[in-house]
Design an enzyme around this catalytic site. Structure first.
Site, mmCIF file in Angstrom:
data_model
loop_
_atom_site.group_PDB
_atom_site.id
_atom_site.type_symbol
_atom_site.label_atom_id
_atom_site.label_comp_id
_atom_site.label_asym_id
_atom_site.label_seq_id
_atom_site.Cartn_x
_atom_site.Cartn_y
_atom_site.Cartn_z
ATOM 1 N N GLN A 119 0.638 -1.156 0.025
ATOM 2 C CA GLN A 119 -0.244 0.340 0.329
ATOM 3 C C GLN A 119 1.082 1.278 -0.293
ATOM 4 O O GLN A 119 0.343 2.241 0.188
ATOM 5 C CB GLN A 119 -0.813 -0.342 1.227
ATOM 6 C CG GLN A 119 -2.378 -1.080 1.572
ATOM 7 C CD GLN A 119 -2.801 -1.156 2.482
ATOM 8 O OE1 GLN A 119 -2.774 -0.460 3.520
ATOM 9 N NE2 GLN A 119 -3.828 -1.908 2.562
ATOM 10 N N HIS A 183 -0.662 0.128 5.559
ATOM 11 C CA HIS A 183 -1.438 1.297 6.052
ATOM 12 C C HIS A 183 -0.698 2.231 6.818
ATOM 13 O O HIS A 183 -0.295 2.764 7.934
ATOM 14 C CB HIS A 183 -1.962 0.234 8.318
ATOM 15 C CG HIS A 183 -3.144 -0.452 7.641
ATOM 16 N ND1 HIS A 183 -4.001 -0.546 8.799
ATOM 17 C CD2 HIS A 183 -3.681 -1.377 6.974
ATOM 18 C CE1 HIS A 183 -5.152 -1.413 8.191
ATOM 19 N NE2 HIS A 183 -4.448 -2.204 6.533
ATOM 20 N N GLU A 278 -15.093 3.726 9.561
ATOM 21 C CA GLU A 278 -15.151 5.143 10.804
ATOM 22 C C GLU A 278 -15.511 6.671 10.135
ATOM 23 O O GLU A 278 -14.284 6.902 9.940
ATOM 24 C CB GLU A 278 -14.837 5.166 12.045
ATOM 25 C CG GLU A 278 -14.592 3.592 12.173
ATOM 26 C CD GLU A 278 -14.140 3.956 14.491
ATOM 27 O OE1 GLU A 278 -14.207 2.896 14.452
ATOM 28 O OE2 GLU A 278 -13.204 5.140 14.296
ATOM 29 N N TYR A 288 -9.819 7.664 20.155
ATOM 30 C CA TYR A 288 -10.718 7.912 18.581
ATOM 31 C C TYR A 288 -11.445 5.938 19.317
ATOM 32 O O TYR A 288 -12.109 4.947 18.327
ATOM 33 C CB TYR A 288 -11.000 7.594 17.336
ATOM 34 C CG TYR A 288 -11.079 9.277 17.449
ATOM 35 C CD1 TYR A 288 -12.227 10.266 17.290
ATOM 36 C CD2 TYR A 288 -10.463 10.042 17.650
ATOM 37 C CE1 TYR A 288 -12.533 10.838 17.965
ATOM 38 C CE2 TYR A 288 -10.365 11.576 18.147
ATOM 39 C CZ TYR A 288 -11.578 12.015 17.899
ATOM 40 O OH TYR A 288 -12.282 13.109 17.942
ATOM 41 N N TYR A 299 -10.817 -10.202 9.595
ATOM 42 C CA TYR A 299 -11.666 -10.637 8.413
ATOM 43 C C TYR A 299 -11.058 -12.141 8.248
ATOM 44 O O TYR A 299 -11.723 -12.717 7.616
ATOM 45 C CB TYR A 299 -10.028 -10.750 7.559
ATOM 46 C CG TYR A 299 -9.247 -8.959 7.130
ATOM 47 C CD1 TYR A 299 -10.887 -8.519 6.111
ATOM 48 C CD2 TYR A 299 -8.577 -8.177 7.450
ATOM 49 C CE1 TYR A 299 -10.929 -6.787 6.308
ATOM 50 C CE2 TYR A 299 -8.265 -6.753 7.947
ATOM 51 C CZ TYR A 299 -8.954 -6.239 6.476
ATOM 52 O OH TYR A 299 -9.077 -4.974 6.637
#
Length: 411
Positions: A119, A183, A278, A288, A299
């Site tokens: 990513q 991420h 979210e 949070y 998953y």
């Protein structure tokens, strides 16, 4: 959105059943929710009415979609320039200029190398608030480092001919360095306070997840820095022993969407696991929850941690999706081209392959619409141009840049 009678009946029954079970359903008895697919974590209940499965917003505007450019390699962000041209990042590490009539430049020279595995790559790009005079741009990228990589932010000056970036400085290197490929976050957004807000991810792996809760790590956070990269003195954890001064909020999983609303409030949309994307309203020093509390499931189908969705002292999301939309890119609409959209929040949906429009009142989602879903493209980023049009890039090996204008307007 028009549903066939049977589908409409099923959706209505489902919404009413949720209301009976929890008295806190997102969909009231006056409407069916837009989302009718089963939730992954079907036993979870929202914390308050309207927190998930909002009513379908009435279709608000007919649009034209002009494909300005094609053949972009995994474009990650689009940033309109004041004169109508656009900067587009490509994940492998290239920054492109696209003219208002769709001409694609050669890669802009001068950017540092990226680690484009997984990513990673060249991620967001943001103009300096004073770009018209200083030509300064900021970008985030997964920086190759000894022992791994990490999300970094650099700044530089776009040359007069826009062929290269000069005076390049890396102003933020998130810590710790980690040998992974997932991420990274990350979105960049200048606030009305002149500070640069940087979103990060917790690098995905079970080993790094807990760092979203740790003040000695930049992972899983919203960061706030000065344009030169230094931490402002009024950040919430400045002066606390062991805390990194750039941290603004904690407990986030992987934020790839961030935008300031017209009143100056910061909203982010973070990716969940299997369920649990979210929408959060970010406030100074707030926690949070990730990974202590979360909606959705692993998953594997197992609960996330202890399976909790709420805990005292942890901030609830304004809204969540289960199933996920895979959010990336966000824009509060303030233009005049689409009067019916003024004050709405747009979010790119990659799993949903749609542009998600949220109608928000008093920090609650009261309506949702999925636009452009018939095109079947993963929407990676959405930005409003100075002309009031929306500009979109699609997440593909041969990605596209779209210009969205009113159907009755002039392209």
């Amino acid at each position: 959105m028009t549903l066939r009678p049977v589908a409409s009946l099923v959706a209505s029954v489902f919404a009413l059943a949720c209301a009976s079970a929890s008295a806190q359903t997102a969909a009231s008895s006056h409407c069916a929710p837009l989302e009718t697919q089963p939730a992954n974590a079907s036993s979870q209940k929202p914390a308050f009415a309207g927190q998930t499965r909002a009513c379908a917003a009435p279709k608000s505007a007919a649009v034209n979609v002009a494909v300005l450019a094609t053949g972009l390699v995994k474009p990650w962000s689009v940033e309109p320039l004041p004169d109508g041209a656009l900067l587009v990042t490509e994940k492998p590490g290239r920054l492109r200029l696209v003219s208002s009539d769709g001409k694609l430049s050669a890669p802009i020279a001068g950017l540092p190398p990226v680690d484009a595995r997984g990513q990673g790559g060249l991620l967001d790009v943001e103009l300096s608030p004073g770009f018209a005079s200083d030509r300064t741009i900021y970008w985030s990228f997964s920086e190759p480092r000894q022992g791994g990589n990490g999300t970094s932010v650099a700044k530089g000056v776009l040359s007069q001919d826009r062929s290269r970036v000069e005076q390049v400085q890396v102003i933020l290197r998130t810590m710790p360095t980690y040998d992974g490929d997932k991420h990274y976050g990350s979105r960049l957004a200048f606030g009305p306070d002149g500070m640069l807000y940087v979103t990060t991810g917790e690098r995905s792996d079970r080993a790094t997840r807990p760092q979203a809760q740790q003040l000695d790590s930049h992972l899983g956070k919203v960061l706030r820095i000065r344009p030169d990269g230094k931490a402002p003195d009024d950040n919430p954890f400045v002066g606390r022993a062991g805390a990194l001064p750039e941290i603004w909020s904690i407990g986030q999983r992987n934020i790839q969407a961030a935008a300031f609303d017209p009143k100056g409030g910061l909203w982010v949309v973070e990716m969940g696991t299997q369920g649990g994307d979210e929408l959060n309203f970010i406030e100074k020093g707030k926690n949070y929850g990730w990974p202590l509390v979360a909606y959705g499931e692993e998953y594997s189908g197992q609960p996330i941690g202890e399976g909790a969705t709420a805990r005292e002292g942890l901030t609830q999301p304004v809204y969540y999706w289960d199933p996920v939309i895979a959010p990336s890119g966000a824009q509060w609409y303030t233009g005049s081209a689409f009067p019916a959209w003024k004050g709405n929040l747009f979010v790119g949906g990659m799993r949903k392959t749609a542009l998600v429009r949220l109608v928000i009142e008093n920090q609650r989602v009261v309506g949702e619409e999925w636009l452009l879903a018939d095109r079947g493209k993963r929407i990676r980023d959405v930005r409003q141009g100075p002309d009031g049009a929306l500009y979109i890039v699609t997440d593909e090996e041969r990605g596209e840049l779209w210009k969205v204008t009113p159907a009755t307007g002039v392209r």
